[in-house]
Design a protein around this motif. Structure first.
Motif, PDB file in Angstrom:
ATOM      1  N   ALA A 404       1.817   1.660 -15.541  1.00  0.00           N
ATOM      2  CA  ALA A 404       1.131   1.139 -14.408  1.00  0.00           C
ATOM      3  C   ALA A 404       1.944   1.275 -13.212  1.00  0.00           C
ATOM      4  O   ALA A 404       1.582   1.885 -11.941  1.00  0.00           O
ATOM      5  CB  ALA A 404       0.352  -0.083 -14.686  1.00  0.00           C
ATOM      6  N   SER A 405       3.327   0.652 -13.341  1.00  0.00           N
ATOM      7  CA  SER A 405       4.043   0.495 -12.260  1.00  0.00           C
ATOM      8  C   SER A 405       4.636   2.037 -11.624  1.00  0.00           C
ATOM      9  O   SER A 405       4.768   2.293 -10.843  1.00  0.00           O
ATOM     10  CB  SER A 405       5.481  -0.463 -12.487  1.00  0.00           C
ATOM     11  OG  SER A 405       5.892  -0.029 -13.543  1.00  0.00           O
ATOM     12  N   ASP A 410       4.599   6.819  -8.050  1.00  0.00           N
ATOM     13  CA  ASP A 410       4.531   8.104  -7.877  1.00  0.00           C
ATOM     14  C   ASP A 410       3.620   8.473  -6.869  1.00  0.00           C
ATOM     15  O   ASP A 410       3.760   9.393  -6.135  1.00  0.00           O
ATOM     16  CB  ASP A 410       3.969   8.829  -9.234  1.00  0.00           C
ATOM     17  CG  ASP A 410       3.686  10.164  -9.157  1.00  0.00           C
ATOM     18  OD1 ASP A 410       4.809  10.764  -9.002  1.00  0.00           O
ATOM     19  OD2 ASP A 410       2.719  10.592  -9.438  1.00  0.00           O
ATOM     20  N   GLY A 411       2.588   7.585  -6.657  1.00  0.00           N
ATOM     21  CA  GLY A 411       1.720   7.710  -5.395  1.00  0.00           C
ATOM     22  C   GLY A 411       2.420   7.729  -4.084  1.00  0.00           C
ATOM     23  O   GLY A 411       2.209   8.483  -3.176  1.00  0.00           O
ATOM     24  N   LYS A 412       3.172   6.624  -3.860  1.00  0.00           N
ATOM     25  CA  LYS A 412       3.990   6.330  -2.751  1.00  0.00           C
ATOM     26  C   LYS A 412       4.994   7.627  -2.627  1.00  0.00           C
ATOM     27  O   LYS A 412       5.324   8.192  -1.429  1.00  0.00           O
ATOM     28  CB  LYS A 412       4.859   5.215  -2.730  1.00  0.00           C
ATOM     29  CG  LYS A 412       3.812   4.048  -2.950  1.00  0.00           C
ATOM     30  CD  LYS A 412       4.604   2.453  -2.732  1.00  0.00           C
ATOM     31  CE  LYS A 412       3.594   1.447  -3.091  1.00  0.00           C
ATOM     32  NZ  LYS A 412       4.588   0.028  -2.974  1.00  0.00           N
ATOM     33  N   VAL A 413       5.599   8.243  -3.431  1.00  0.00           N
ATOM     34  CA  VAL A 413       6.536   9.255  -3.379  1.00  0.00           C
ATOM     35  C   VAL A 413       5.711  10.330  -2.621  1.00  0.00           C
ATOM     36  O   VAL A 413       6.533  11.266  -2.109  1.00  0.00           O
ATOM     37  CB  VAL A 413       7.562   9.581  -4.907  1.00  0.00           C
ATOM     38  CG1 VAL A 413       8.006  10.948  -4.634  1.00  0.00           C
ATOM     39  CG2 VAL A 413       8.279   8.523  -5.233  1.00  0.00           C
ATOM     40  N   ALA A 418       4.591  14.369   1.682  1.00  0.00           N
ATOM     41  CA  ALA A 418       3.635  15.033   2.623  1.00  0.00           C
ATOM     42  C   ALA A 418       4.020  14.811   3.990  1.00  0.00           C
ATOM     43  O   ALA A 418       3.873  15.838   4.860  1.00  0.00           O
ATOM     44  CB  ALA A 418       2.451  14.299   2.560  1.00  0.00           C
ATOM     45  N   LYS A 419       4.873  13.788   4.407  1.00  0.00           N
ATOM     46  CA  LYS A 419       5.439  13.596   5.712  1.00  0.00           C
ATOM     47  C   LYS A 419       6.637  14.373   5.960  1.00  0.00           C
ATOM     48  O   LYS A 419       6.671  14.997   7.041  1.00  0.00           O
ATOM     49  CB  LYS A 419       5.667  12.155   6.136  1.00  0.00           C
ATOM     50  CG  LYS A 419       4.501  11.199   6.154  1.00  0.00           C
ATOM     51  CD  LYS A 419       3.550  11.608   7.349  1.00  0.00           C
ATOM     52  CE  LYS A 419       2.172  10.448   7.368  1.00  0.00           C
ATOM     53  NZ  LYS A 419       1.361  10.731   8.132  1.00  0.00           N
TER      54      LYS A 419
END
Length: 455
Positions: A404-405, A410-413, A418-419
């Motif tokens: 889960a962690s 992975d979502g934050k990376v 994208a930026k």
């Protein structure tokens, strides 16, 4: 380009060439091989069909002897792999197709030559003369027919086309009798009367001669001989003294007659006139004595072979004692009464009989193997659930991330990526445009006449 001129047939040509830059400095080449050498004959566009006989100098033909820009190759004109290509009188061009110079492929004309007749003697070209002084010559059997109009700069006198020759001096021996036709000299001698002024000019064989040389009588010869003997002092007085018995000229009181044969034998102790027999007897005696000496020597040699095996002092007790002591030091002192007692005390037949047999040893080892295998099996008595529980505990103890962690991270990376994907870079630096400074909008391009500044 090199013009070699006329070259002898079947000779070897060594052809150099150079490559330079605009300043004249030597420049190396690359890609040079025997297949690049092309030869054309008599202006034909058909090149020689074979590279046999071509060779690169200094191994690869490039930078000969380490000199940059100096190259070379050789051509063997005796190679007839392309039958009839090399022929006397033909002209040839040599080109290279292609080599690379400063990155550029080039096809230079390297040399031209013409093949002439082969040299009979190395370094001396064959020469055919068909004219003299600009006029065609007349030849017979390959030799020129020469008409001589002058000798040493003086015009000659001719008779019937042949020069009149007056000879002043002939070197001794220069004309041999064989140079004249048979009977020619006899014909010359018989044409006139010859006067001989010296007797040395005539050699006579005994019994033959010229009339007038032997007109002396026997009496005249005898008289001349007597005169010659008298001139040297040989007279009848001298000859008379020579014609006396020698023994009559010896002094009787001082003369001793030599020994006769019997006297000689007595002087040397010979009883009879049989020297050969007596010398033979002496030789036989010497031979017999020599044989006896040989037999004695053989016997002595046999005795020596036996005595050589004896010690220098057979009766020396100390030698025996020393040998015995050496043996005992090897064995060591016995622990018991004797060496044999020590051997008997080490083992008895009963103790030897009590050793285990092969079958007994096999049974004992089989039991030991079973015990070892049972111990190994006891080490692996955990179930799959036990192993899973232990692994979970180990992961918790190490504070490892859970699934889960990891999903959250992975979502934050992905958001960060994208930026950063919207950024532009030049030579590793971020390309950026400043729109505001302290909240104030900025205008201008930063060039002369359009400087940056507040809007």
């Amino acid at each position: 380009m090199l013009h070699l001129g006329g070259v002898p047939a079947s000779s070897a040509l060594y052809i150099p060439f150079e490559t330079v830059d605009g300043t004249g400095a030597g420049v190396t080449i690359s890609g040079f091989a025997v297949g690049d050498i092309k030869i054309y004959k008599n202006g034909s566009t058909t090149e020689r069909a074979s590279t046999s006989g071509f060779a690169l100098l200094d191994t690869d033909g490039i930078d000969f002897d380490g000199v940059t820009g100096l190259h070379g190759f050789s051509i063997d004109l005796s190679d007839n792999s392309d039958a009839g290509f090399y022929s006397v009188g033909a002209q040839y061009w040599v080109i290279l197709n292609t080599i690379t110079l400063s990155g550029v492929a080039i096809t230079p004309l390297i040399a031209t030559f013409r093949i002439v007749a082969a040299e009979a003697v190395a370094g001396k070209p064959k020469v055919d003369v068909d004219a003299f002084g600009g006029s065609a010559g007349t030849f017979s059997g390959g030799r020129p027919e020469v008409n001589a109009s002058h000798w040493a700069g003086t015009a000659t006198t001719l008779s019937g086309g042949l020069p009149d020759v007056n000879m002043k001096t002939l070197t001794a021996g220069i004309i041999a009798a064989a140079s004249f036709a048979s009977g020619a000299l006899d014909a010359v001698w018989s044409t006139t009367t010859r006067l001989l002024t010296a007797g040395t000019n005539i050699v006579l064989v005994k019994g033959t001669g010229i009339t007038g040389f032997n007109d002396l009588s026997a009496a005249q010869v005898n008289a001349e001989a007597d005169t010659a003997l008298a001139d040297v002092g040989v007279t009848t007085i001298v000859t008379g003294r020579i014609d006396a018995a020698v023994s009559t000229r010896l002094a009787a009181s001082a003369y001793t007659a030599p020994l006769d044969a019997a006297g000689v034998r007595g002087a040397v102790g010979m009883a009879a006139a049989n020297m050969d027999t007596q010398l033979s007897n002496i030789a036989n005696s010497v031979a017999s004595t020599g044989a006896g000496v040989t037999n004695v020597q053989t016997t002595v040699n046999a005795i020596e072979e036996k005595t050589d095996n004896l010690p220098s002092d057979p009766a020396d007790q100390s030698l025996i004692i020393d040998a015995t002591t050496a043996i005992m030091s090897r064995l060591g002192a016995p622990a018991g009464a004797s060496v044999s007692a020590d051997i008997a005390s080490r083992a008895s037949q009963a103790s030897v009989d009590d050793l285990p047999t092969n079958a007994e040893l096999a049974t004992a080892l089989d039991g030991a193997d079973d015990a070892v295998l049972a111990a190994i099996a006891a080490l692996n008595n955990l179930s799959a659930a036990d192993v899973n529980a232990e692994v979970d505990i180990a992961i918790s103890d190490a504070a490892l991330a859970t699934a889960a962690s990891l999903a959250t991270t992975d979502g934050k990376v992905d958001a960060v990526k994208a930026k950063t994907d919207n950024l532009a870079f030049t030579s590793g630096a971020v390309d950026s445009n400043i729109a505001k400074v302290n909240g104030v909008t900025v205008t201008g391009t930063g060039t002369t006449g359009n400087e940056w500044g507040p809007a």
